[in-house]
Design a protein around this motif. Structure first.
Motif, PDB file in Angstrom:
ATOM      1  N   THR A 140      -4.135  -4.831 -11.946  1.00  0.00           N
ATOM      2  CA  THR A 140      -3.818  -4.326 -10.619  1.00  0.00           C
ATOM      3  C   THR A 140      -4.660  -3.090 -10.343  1.00  0.00           C
ATOM      4  O   THR A 140      -4.877  -2.271 -11.232  1.00  0.00           O
ATOM      5  CB  THR A 140      -2.322  -3.955 -10.540  1.00  0.00           C
ATOM      6  OG1 THR A 140      -1.544  -5.105 -10.824  1.00  0.00           O
ATOM      7  CG2 THR A 140      -1.956  -3.421  -9.164  1.00  0.00           C
ATOM      8  N   SER A 141      -5.127  -2.956  -9.118  1.00  0.00           N
ATOM      9  CA  SER A 141      -5.851  -1.748  -8.733  1.00  0.00           C
ATOM     10  C   SER A 141      -4.893  -0.560  -8.751  1.00  0.00           C
ATOM     11  O   SER A 141      -3.912  -0.551  -7.996  1.00  0.00           O
ATOM     12  CB  SER A 141      -6.423  -1.911  -7.325  1.00  0.00           C
ATOM     13  OG  SER A 141      -6.721  -0.655  -6.749  1.00  0.00           O
ATOM     14  N   PRO A 142      -5.129   0.449  -9.592  1.00  0.00           N
ATOM     15  CA  PRO A 142      -4.220   1.603  -9.622  1.00  0.00           C
ATOM     16  C   PRO A 142      -4.198   2.371  -8.312  1.00  0.00           C
ATOM     17  O   PRO A 142      -3.213   3.045  -8.004  1.00  0.00           O
ATOM     18  CB  PRO A 142      -4.791   2.467 -10.759  1.00  0.00           C
ATOM     19  CG  PRO A 142      -5.646   1.547 -11.568  1.00  0.00           C
ATOM     20  CD  PRO A 142      -6.195   0.557 -10.597  1.00  0.00           C
ATOM     21  N   GLY A 143      -5.283   2.298  -7.532  1.00  0.00           N
ATOM     22  CA  GLY A 143      -5.402   3.132  -6.352  1.00  0.00           C
ATOM     23  C   GLY A 143      -4.968   2.491  -5.058  1.00  0.00           C
ATOM     24  O   GLY A 143      -5.095   3.097  -4.006  1.00  0.00           O
ATOM     25  N   GLY A 144      -4.489   1.267  -5.102  1.00  0.00           N
ATOM     26  CA  GLY A 144      -4.067   0.622  -3.878  1.00  0.00           C
ATOM     27  C   GLY A 144      -4.990  -0.503  -3.471  1.00  0.00           C
ATOM     28  O   GLY A 144      -5.974  -0.814  -4.141  1.00  0.00           O
TER      29      GLY A 144
ATOM     30  N   HIS B 140      -6.881  -0.829  -0.689  1.00  0.00           N
ATOM     31  CA  HIS B 140      -8.137  -0.535  -0.010  1.00  0.00           C
ATOM     32  C   HIS B 140      -9.283  -0.591  -1.017  1.00  0.00           C
ATOM     33  O   HIS B 140      -9.196  -0.020  -2.103  1.00  0.00           O
ATOM     34  CB  HIS B 140      -8.071   0.845   0.650  1.00  0.00           C
ATOM     35  CG  HIS B 140      -9.189   1.092   1.614  1.00  0.00           C
ATOM     36  ND1 HIS B 140     -10.456   1.431   1.210  1.00  0.00           N
ATOM     37  CD2 HIS B 140      -9.231   1.028   2.975  1.00  0.00           C
ATOM     38  CE1 HIS B 140     -11.234   1.576   2.271  1.00  0.00           C
ATOM     39  NE2 HIS B 140     -10.504   1.331   3.354  1.00  0.00           N
ATOM     40  N   ILE B 141     -10.358  -1.251  -0.653  1.00  0.00           N
ATOM     41  CA  ILE B 141     -11.437  -1.490  -1.605  1.00  0.00           C
ATOM     42  C   ILE B 141     -12.035  -0.186  -2.142  1.00  0.00           C
ATOM     43  O   ILE B 141     -12.353  -0.082  -3.334  1.00  0.00           O
ATOM     44  CB  ILE B 141     -12.538  -2.386  -0.978  1.00  0.00           C
ATOM     45  CG1 ILE B 141     -13.623  -2.745  -2.003  1.00  0.00           C
ATOM     46  CG2 ILE B 141     -13.126  -1.748   0.259  1.00  0.00           C
ATOM     47  CD1 ILE B 141     -13.145  -3.593  -3.150  1.00  0.00           C
ATOM     48  N   ASP B 142     -12.186   0.837  -1.293  1.00  0.00           N
ATOM     49  CA  ASP B 142     -12.774   2.099  -1.756  1.00  0.00           C
ATOM     50  C   ASP B 142     -11.889   2.760  -2.806  1.00  0.00           C
ATOM     51  O   ASP B 142     -12.379   3.271  -3.831  1.00  0.00           O
ATOM     52  CB  ASP B 142     -12.993   3.052  -0.585  1.00  0.00           C
ATOM     53  CG  ASP B 142     -14.076   2.575   0.368  1.00  0.00           C
ATOM     54  OD1 ASP B 142     -14.894   1.729  -0.049  1.00  0.00           O
ATOM     55  OD2 ASP B 142     -14.089   3.028   1.528  1.00  0.00           O
ATOM     56  N   SER B 143     -10.583   2.757  -2.563  1.00  0.00           N
ATOM     57  CA  SER B 143      -9.651   3.337  -3.527  1.00  0.00           C
ATOM     58  C   SER B 143      -9.662   2.556  -4.832  1.00  0.00           C
ATOM     59  O   SER B 143      -9.612   3.132  -5.918  1.00  0.00           O
ATOM     60  CB  SER B 143      -8.241   3.365  -2.936  1.00  0.00           C
ATOM     61  OG  SER B 143      -7.327   3.902  -3.859  1.00  0.00           O
TER      62      SER B 143
ATOM     63  N   ARG C  24       0.377   2.827  -7.298  1.00  0.00           N
ATOM     64  CA  ARG C  24      -0.019   2.494  -5.935  1.00  0.00           C
ATOM     65  C   ARG C  24       0.917   3.133  -4.913  1.00  0.00           C
ATOM     66  O   ARG C  24       0.514   3.394  -3.783  1.00  0.00           O
ATOM     67  CB  ARG C  24      -0.026   0.974  -5.760  1.00  0.00           C
ATOM     68  CG  ARG C  24      -1.082   0.291  -6.594  1.00  0.00           C
ATOM     69  CD  ARG C  24      -0.844  -1.208  -6.673  1.00  0.00           C
ATOM     70  NE  ARG C  24      -1.024  -1.873  -5.408  1.00  0.00           N
ATOM     71  CZ  ARG C  24      -2.115  -2.513  -5.040  1.00  0.00           C
ATOM     72  NH1 ARG C  24      -3.161  -2.540  -5.847  1.00  0.00           N
ATOM     73  NH2 ARG C  24      -2.191  -3.131  -3.879  1.00  0.00           N
ATOM     74  N   LEU C  25       2.150   3.389  -5.297  1.00  0.00           N
ATOM     75  CA  LEU C  25       3.101   3.986  -4.365  1.00  0.00           C
ATOM     76  C   LEU C  25       2.710   5.408  -3.999  1.00  0.00           C
ATOM     77  O   LEU C  25       3.138   5.946  -2.981  1.00  0.00           O
ATOM     78  CB  LEU C  25       4.514   3.961  -4.965  1.00  0.00           C
ATOM     79  CG  LEU C  25       5.071   2.566  -5.271  1.00  0.00           C
ATOM     80  CD1 LEU C  25       6.458   2.683  -5.890  1.00  0.00           C
ATOM     81  CD2 LEU C  25       5.126   1.709  -4.014  1.00  0.00           C
ATOM     82  N   ASP C  26       1.894   6.031  -4.843  1.00  0.00           N
ATOM     83  CA  ASP C  26       1.425   7.381  -4.554  1.00  0.00           C
ATOM     84  C   ASP C  26       0.181   7.369  -3.658  1.00  0.00           C
ATOM     85  O   ASP C  26      -0.370   8.407  -3.335  1.00  0.00           O
ATOM     86  CB  ASP C  26       1.089   8.115  -5.861  1.00  0.00           C
ATOM     87  CG  ASP C  26       2.307   8.265  -6.754  1.00  0.00           C
ATOM     88  OD1 ASP C  26       3.410   8.390  -6.195  1.00  0.00           O
ATOM     89  OD2 ASP C  26       2.144   8.251  -7.980  1.00  0.00           O
TER      90      ASP C  26
ATOM     91  N   LYS D  95      -3.772   4.535   1.182  1.00  0.00           N
ATOM     92  CA  LYS D  95      -4.908   3.726   0.744  1.00  0.00           C
ATOM     93  C   LYS D  95      -4.531   2.257   0.572  1.00  0.00           C
ATOM     94  O   LYS D  95      -5.228   1.504  -0.082  1.00  0.00           O
ATOM     95  CB  LYS D  95      -5.472   4.283  -0.561  1.00  0.00           C
ATOM     96  CG  LYS D  95      -6.003   5.712  -0.427  1.00  0.00           C
ATOM     97  CD  LYS D  95      -6.569   6.216  -1.738  1.00  0.00           C
ATOM     98  CE  LYS D  95      -7.116   7.642  -1.588  1.00  0.00           C
ATOM     99  NZ  LYS D  95      -7.665   8.156  -2.854  1.00  0.00           N
ATOM    100  N   GLN D  96      -3.423   1.870   1.156  1.00  0.00           N
ATOM    101  CA  GLN D  96      -2.956   0.499   0.984  1.00  0.00           C
ATOM    102  C   GLN D  96      -3.657  -0.497   1.888  1.00  0.00           C
ATOM    103  O   GLN D  96      -3.406  -1.681   1.820  1.00  0.00           O
ATOM    104  CB  GLN D  96      -1.445   0.429   1.225  1.00  0.00           C
ATOM    105  CG  GLN D  96      -0.630   0.954   0.070  1.00  0.00           C
ATOM    106  CD  GLN D  96      -0.884   0.201  -1.212  1.00  0.00           C
ATOM    107  OE1 GLN D  96      -0.699  -1.007  -1.283  1.00  0.00           O
ATOM    108  NE2 GLN D  96      -1.352   0.888  -2.230  1.00  0.00           N
ATOM    109  N   GLY D  97      -4.523  -0.040   2.765  1.00  0.00           N
ATOM    110  CA  GLY D  97      -5.199  -0.962   3.663  1.00  0.00           C
ATOM    111  C   GLY D  97      -4.225  -1.496   4.712  1.00  0.00           C
ATOM    112  O   GLY D  97      -3.332  -0.790   5.174  1.00  0.00           O
ATOM    113  N   LEU D  98      -4.388  -2.768   5.057  1.00  0.00           N
ATOM    114  CA  LEU D  98      -3.578  -3.380   6.106  1.00  0.00           C
ATOM    115  C   LEU D  98      -2.337  -4.078   5.580  1.00  0.00           C
ATOM    116  O   LEU D  98      -1.598  -4.679   6.342  1.00  0.00           O
ATOM    117  CB  LEU D  98      -4.437  -4.371   6.902  1.00  0.00           C
ATOM    118  CG  LEU D  98      -5.620  -3.766   7.668  1.00  0.00           C
ATOM    119  CD1 LEU D  98      -6.428  -4.863   8.342  1.00  0.00           C
ATOM    120  CD2 LEU D  98      -5.135  -2.764   8.693  1.00  0.00           C
TER     121      LEU D  98
END
Length: 406
Positions: free
Chosen positions: A254-258, A260-263, A337-339, A343-346
């Motif tokens: 899982t992406s730790p940052g959310g 959004h691709i940049d995160s 990701r909750l933090d 940065k969650q995108g759409l």
């Protein structure tokens, strides 16, 4: 090469009850990556492996029109189309929820559905999600079912190992939820035993140390073709990563940052380094895979309009639609990701959102590969037409970018 000649060297025929307890080292036997001709080894030669992350549930994600269906016929059609396009992987999540718990009315079991697809496919790897601690399934069941599907699929079948993170699912089977790290300890013991059953040349006896399983003169045949079936697990916790490093071939991260691709690109490198260091310490090879949702059209405006139409059709909070019901979970992978809500995108339902023209999609997939992603399990809002679009407009560009060969 015959199946029998691929087996690991013979091992002792009886494991003393305290042997695994006395040693914290997993049972190390040959797996698919130890055979250059295995379907997994062939798949991993791709710079970026491609897979489909199926929806075997009647997900009501948005009111925007879609052809999606939970039915076997629809999903096997998706897998066959993906195979024709050269994709290497297919799997789906599975859940055990009470009435009203699913987003729609119906949900197929991924273990049965993906296993059944082995008879109507030829090359694609089929990974069956299995909650290995619910019930619990006996190691003999897993070993026998796995060896049978391994032979039907000719080495293309595998298990996505799930230990369960929702209390309600454990309770359906008459259990209280098992503590997070202990679940991985039990799963490790389970797969030590299953590995032995897949490789033993004589009857095998065992009594569990942290698990309820007991075997006396146990035996299964035939043996898997390449040491054992492919093993996968999805995790982000230290205990889960340690388990993956010792047992899995692929780790679903899982992406730790959310979303959004940049995160994602900012936070994935350290996460992947942790996983690779753990695998290196265990003396094993492991590949990372992640599941982006792809929203693509010929122009950037068309892609953004498509994404916005999906979002505009999402049901209201606390409705009967997708995500409307929350169950207590102690999963670790999504906590960070909750933090990063900004940065969650759409919130399109994917681990990562990739939105844009075919050229922009390839650029973002290439960026994921550059930071250490070995494969992507693709989701689409409307699977059949969006997969066709991916094959026609995006796949050739991936080849031009050097991300696909052959």
């Amino acid at each position: 090469m015959s199946s029998s000649s691929r087996l690991a060297p013979p091992v002792a025929t009886r494991l003393p009850m305290s042997a695994l307890a006395a040693s914290h080292h997993p049972v190390q036997l040959k797996g698919p990556f130890d055979f250059p001709d295995s379907p997994l080894s062939r798949a991993a030669r791709q710079p970026l492996m491609l897979g489909v992350f199926l929806n075997l549930q009647d997900i009501r994600f948005s009111s925007h029109p879609t052809t999606n269906s939970w039915t076997f016929d629809y999903n096997v059609g998706i897998v066959q189309r993906a195979e024709a396009l050269g994709f290497e992987l297919a799997f789906s999540r599975t859940q055990w929820l009470p009435k009203g718990g699913y987003d729609g009315e119906s949900s197929l079991d991924a273990f049965v559905a993906l296993g059944a697809m082995a008879a109507v496919t030829e090359k694609i790897l089929l990974i069956s999600t299995m909650h290995v601690l619910y019930g619990p399934l006996h190691p003999l069941h897993i070993a026998k079912y796995g060896a049978t599907l391994d032979h039907i699929a000719k080495g293309r079948w595998g298990i996505n190992i799930v230990t369960g993170h929702r209390a309600v699912e454990h309770e359906m089977f008459g259990w209280q939820r098992i503590e997070h790290d202990r679940r991985y300890e039990m799963a490790a013991e389970l797969f030590d035993v299953v590995h032995r059953l897949w490789n033993e040349t004589e009857n095998f006896s065992y009594e569990g140390r942290v698990s309820p399983w007991r075997l006396e003169n146990a035996w299964i045949t035939p043996k898997p073709a390449y040491g054992r079936p492919v093993l996968v697990n999805a995790t982000g916790s230290p205990a889960g990563i340690e388990f993956a490093a010792n047992y899995s071939d692929l780790i679903f991260i899982t992406s730790p940052g959310g979303a959004h691709i940049d995160s994602a690109l900012e936070t994935l490198p350290d996460h992947i380094a942790t996983i690779r260091n753990a695998a290196r310490a265990a003396g094993r090879r492991i590949k990372t895979i992640i599941n982006p949702v792809i929203v693509s059209r010929d122009t950037e405006k068309e892609a953004q309009d498509y994404a916005r139409a999906i979002v505009d059709g999402r049901p209201a909070a606390n409705s009967a639609g997708f995500g409307g019901r929350a169950y207590d979970s102690d999963a670790h992978a999504w906590r960070g990701r909750l933090d990063n809500r900004h940065k969650q995108g759409l919130n399109l339902g994917g681990n990562i959102e990739i939105i844009g023209t075919p050229e922009q999609v390839v650029e973002q997939l290439a960026a994921l590969h550059k930071v250490g992603i070995d494969g992507v399990q693709l989701s689409f809002y409307d699977f059949a037409p969006d997969l066709d679009y991916f094959g026609e407009r995006i796949l050739p560009l991936l080849a031009q970018a050097g991300l696909r060969i052959g």
